[in-house]
Design a protein around this motif. Structure first.
Motif, short mmCIF file in Angstrom:
data_model
loop_
_atom_site.label_atom_id
_atom_site.label_comp_id
_atom_site.label_asym_id
_atom_site.label_seq_id
_atom_site.Cartn_x
_atom_site.Cartn_y
_atom_site.Cartn_z
N GLN A 39 0.85 -1.19 0.00
CA GLN A 39 0.00 0.00 0.00
C GLN A 39 0.89 1.24 0.00
OE1 GLN A 39 -2.66 -0.40 3.41
NE2 GLN A 39 -4.24 -1.31 2.10
N GLN A 40 0.34 2.29 -0.56
CA GLN A 40 1.08 3.55 -0.68
C GLN A 40 0.21 4.68 -0.13
OE1 GLN A 40 1.98 5.56 -4.67
NE2 GLN A 40 3.93 4.52 -4.20
N GLY A 41 0.78 5.45 0.78
CA GLY A 41 0.07 6.59 1.34
C GLY A 41 0.70 7.89 0.88
N THR A 42 -0.14 8.82 0.44
CA THR A 42 0.35 10.10 -0.07
C THR A 42 -0.29 11.25 0.70
OG1 THR A 42 0.63 9.19 -2.30
CG2 THR A 42 0.53 11.59 -2.10
N TRP A 43 0.55 12.14 1.23
CA TRP A 43 0.06 13.38 1.81
C TRP A 43 0.11 14.44 0.72
CZ3 TRP A 43 -2.73 15.18 5.58
CH2 TRP A 43 -2.75 16.55 5.83
N ASN A 44 -1.07 14.91 0.30
CA ASN A 44 -1.14 15.84 -0.82
C ASN A 44 -1.22 17.29 -0.40
OD1 ASN A 44 -3.75 16.17 0.07
ND2 ASN A 44 -4.68 14.97 -1.58
N GLY A 45 -0.88 17.55 0.86
CA GLY A 45 -0.93 18.92 1.37
C GLY A 45 -2.21 19.25 2.08
N ASP A 46 -3.21 18.36 1.92
CA ASP A 46 -4.52 18.61 2.50
C ASP A 46 -5.03 17.39 3.27
OD1 ASP A 46 -6.87 20.08 2.96
OD2 ASP A 46 -7.88 19.01 1.33
N LYS A 47 -4.74 16.20 2.75
CA LYS A 47 -5.20 14.97 3.38
C LYS A 47 -4.35 13.80 2.89
CE LYS A 47 -8.67 14.05 -0.18
NZ LYS A 47 -10.09 13.78 -0.45
N PHE A 48 -4.51 12.65 3.55
CA PHE A 48 -3.84 11.42 3.12
C PHE A 48 -4.70 10.70 2.09
CE2 PHE A 48 -1.68 11.71 7.32
CZ PHE A 48 -0.38 11.65 6.86
N GLU A 49 -4.04 10.13 1.09
CA GLU A 49 -4.69 9.26 0.12
C GLU A 49 -3.95 7.93 0.12
OE1 GLU A 49 -4.49 11.34 -3.56
OE2 GLU A 49 -6.03 12.80 -3.01
N MET A 50 -4.69 6.83 -0.03
CA MET A 50 -4.06 5.51 0.02
C MET A 50 -4.47 4.70 -1.20
SD MET A 50 -4.06 2.78 3.18
CE MET A 50 -5.84 2.55 3.15
N ARG A 51 -3.54 3.91 -1.75
CA ARG A 51 -3.84 3.05 -2.89
C ARG A 51 -2.98 1.80 -2.84
NH1 ARG A 51 -0.84 3.98 -8.04
NH2 ARG A 51 1.08 5.09 -7.55
N GLU A 52 -3.43 0.78 -3.57
CA GLU A 52 -2.68 -0.47 -3.67
C GLU A 52 -1.61 -0.33 -4.76
OE1 GLU A 52 -3.32 -3.08 -1.64
OE2 GLU A 52 -4.95 -1.92 -0.69
N VAL A 53 -0.41 -0.84 -4.51
CA VAL A 53 0.69 -0.76 -5.47
C VAL A 53 1.51 -2.04 -5.41
CG1 VAL A 53 0.88 1.75 -5.31
CG2 VAL A 53 2.25 0.31 -3.79
N ASP A 54 2.40 -2.19 -6.38
CA ASP A 54 3.44 -3.23 -6.32
C ASP A 54 4.64 -2.58 -5.64
OD1 ASP A 54 5.37 -5.12 -6.62
OD2 ASP A 54 5.34 -5.17 -8.81
N ALA A 55 4.77 -2.80 -4.34
CA ALA A 55 5.79 -2.09 -3.56
C ALA A 55 7.20 -2.38 -4.05
CB ALA A 55 5.65 -2.46 -2.08
N GLN A 56 7.47 -3.62 -4.47
CA GLN A 56 8.82 -3.97 -4.92
C GLN A 56 9.23 -3.14 -6.13
OE1 GLN A 56 11.04 -5.68 -3.43
NE2 GLN A 56 9.83 -6.67 -1.83
N SER A 57 8.27 -2.88 -7.02
CA SER A 57 8.58 -2.06 -8.20
C SER A 57 8.92 -0.64 -7.80
CB SER A 57 7.38 -2.07 -9.16
OG SER A 57 7.16 -3.37 -9.66
N ALA A 58 8.28 -0.15 -6.75
CA ALA A 58 8.48 1.24 -6.33
C ALA A 58 9.85 1.47 -5.71
CB ALA A 58 7.39 1.64 -5.34
#
Length: 386
Positions: free
Chosen positions: A289-308
């Motif tokens: 899973q990947q969590g992103t703070w976009n300056g306003d709130k957190f967003e979360m999505r499924e990813v291939d972590a090894q690729s990242a």
């Protein structure tokens, strides 16, 4: 080869169109191909004229190309086994396939000058192991892959410099809560770090990590910029906390990546569990899973972590990413600038997987082969054109 396969598919569509046996959707495919490039339309008209000419066109190709002769011999063998209708189909299909296959080389000759990357200054080389280590007393040490030495920090912690790695070990006997070291990796650099608690850390280009010489108290806290990958040694009594801008990443023992180059802070979890905190906002990530703070709130999505996190294995990996993201990443690694003749080019998407120690021309060449963009390197700047 995608270009060859596509042109062979188009060849069969044209042949079926001429015979009036097109399948559903093929006319739209043909129209899209014709609208892509004026040269496609010119090819198409020439092919139509030759097909109308029938046997004369076939004989011209037969006389002018050994490949066509071989195709004709195969066709004659087919005539003995198939009906006259299929003979006609193979004849026309062979003509079109041959012409479009030859056309590939025509296009290559016409387009190569536009997509070749010209390096007019000193060669642009890949990044490598280099960093600056700032000690607790303010001294600065320039590091690279060739330096090997061992010394003691004030308080007794052993510090060793090996091939691209700074390693801390031993026990600090001094009460120095304010004693921090900082490892700073410039553009075109990378370096690794092993803290005294066994935590392993990789720093990407244009990144930094500030950390205590020895951890004390009930937490292990570090500060970072840029992009850093962590393999945290487990210690339930002292959570590991990464400060990045105004956000905290809190873990017990896990593997994760934090990227904070642009406006957003992106955390990708490989193993374990992490909690992302920013004021009253917080989320907990599970592996892939990947969590992103976009300056306003957190967003979360499924990813291939090894690729990242393939960057720490020496691999560039982009999957349908904007050209702006791809070239910004390359610019940090090769320490070059980027200029877009048209800002809209930044939004084009590409997929690339290649070792990042390759010559920059090879990497840009893969993108240029799509014939959607072209590049020129001049004065250590990648110029991007349509």
């Amino acid at each position: 080869m995608d270009l060859l396969k596509r042109r062979l598919d188009i060849a069969h569509v044209i042949a079926r169109e001429f015979l009036g046996i097109q399948e559903k959707g093929e006319q739209n495919l043909l129209e899209c191909w014709l609208q892509e490039d004026e040269r496609h339309r010119m090819e198409y008209e020439e092919i139509r004229q030759l097909l109308v000419a029938g046997e004369e066109a076939w004989k011209e190709l037969e006389d002018g190309d050994l490949v066509a002769a071989a195709c004709w011999q195969e066709l004659q063998r087919e005539e003995k086994r198939r009906s006259q209708w299929w003979v006609v189909w193979y004849r026309y299909a062979s003509i079109v396939v041959l012409m479009l296959a030859v056309g590939i080389y025509y296009f290559a000759k016409q387009e190569s000058p536009e997509t070749i990357i010209h390096v007019e200054t000193a060669a642009v080389t890949p990044g490598g192991g280099k960093a600056q280590l700032t000690l607790a007393d303010g001294r600065k040490m320039q590091l690279d892959d060739t330096i090997r030495l061992t010394f003691k920090e004030v308080g007794g912690t052993d510090v060793s410099l090996e091939v691209g790695v700074v390693k801390y070990s031993g026990v600090d006997t001094a009460d120095r809560k304010g004693a921090y070291n900082t490892l700073t990796v410039p553009r075109g650099g990378e370096f690794a770090l092993v803290l005294a608690d066994g935590t392993r850390i990789w720093l990407n280009s244009e990144s930094s990590l500030k950390y205590p010489v020895a951890f004390t108290g009930n937490e292990r806290r570090v500060e970072m910029t840029g992009e850093v990958y962590f393999e945290v040694a487990r210690n339930a009594a002292a959570p590991f906390v990464v400060e990045v801008r105004d956000m905290d990443v809190r873990v017990l023992g896990t593997c994760f990546n934090v990227t904070a180059y642009g406006a957003n802070v992106v955390t990708t979890l490989v193993e374990g569990s992490v909690r992302l905190n920013r004021g009253e906002e917080h989320i907990t990530l599970s592996p892939d899973q990947q969590g992103t703070w976009n300056g306003d709130k957190f967003e979360m999505r499924e990813v291939d972590a090894q690729s990242a996190v393939l960057w720490k294995e020496g691999i560039f990996y982009f999957e349908n990413d904007p050209l702006e993201v791809i070239l910004e990443t390359m610019a940090r690694w090769y320490d070059v600038g980027v200029f877009y003749a048209d800002p809209e080019l930044k939004n084009m998407h590409f997929s690339v997987k290649i070792k990042r120690y390759e010559n920059i021309n090879k990497i840009l060449g893969i993108i240029a082969q799509t014939n959607r963009v072209r590049f020129e390197i001049k004065d250590r700047v990648i110029n991007v054109y349509e």
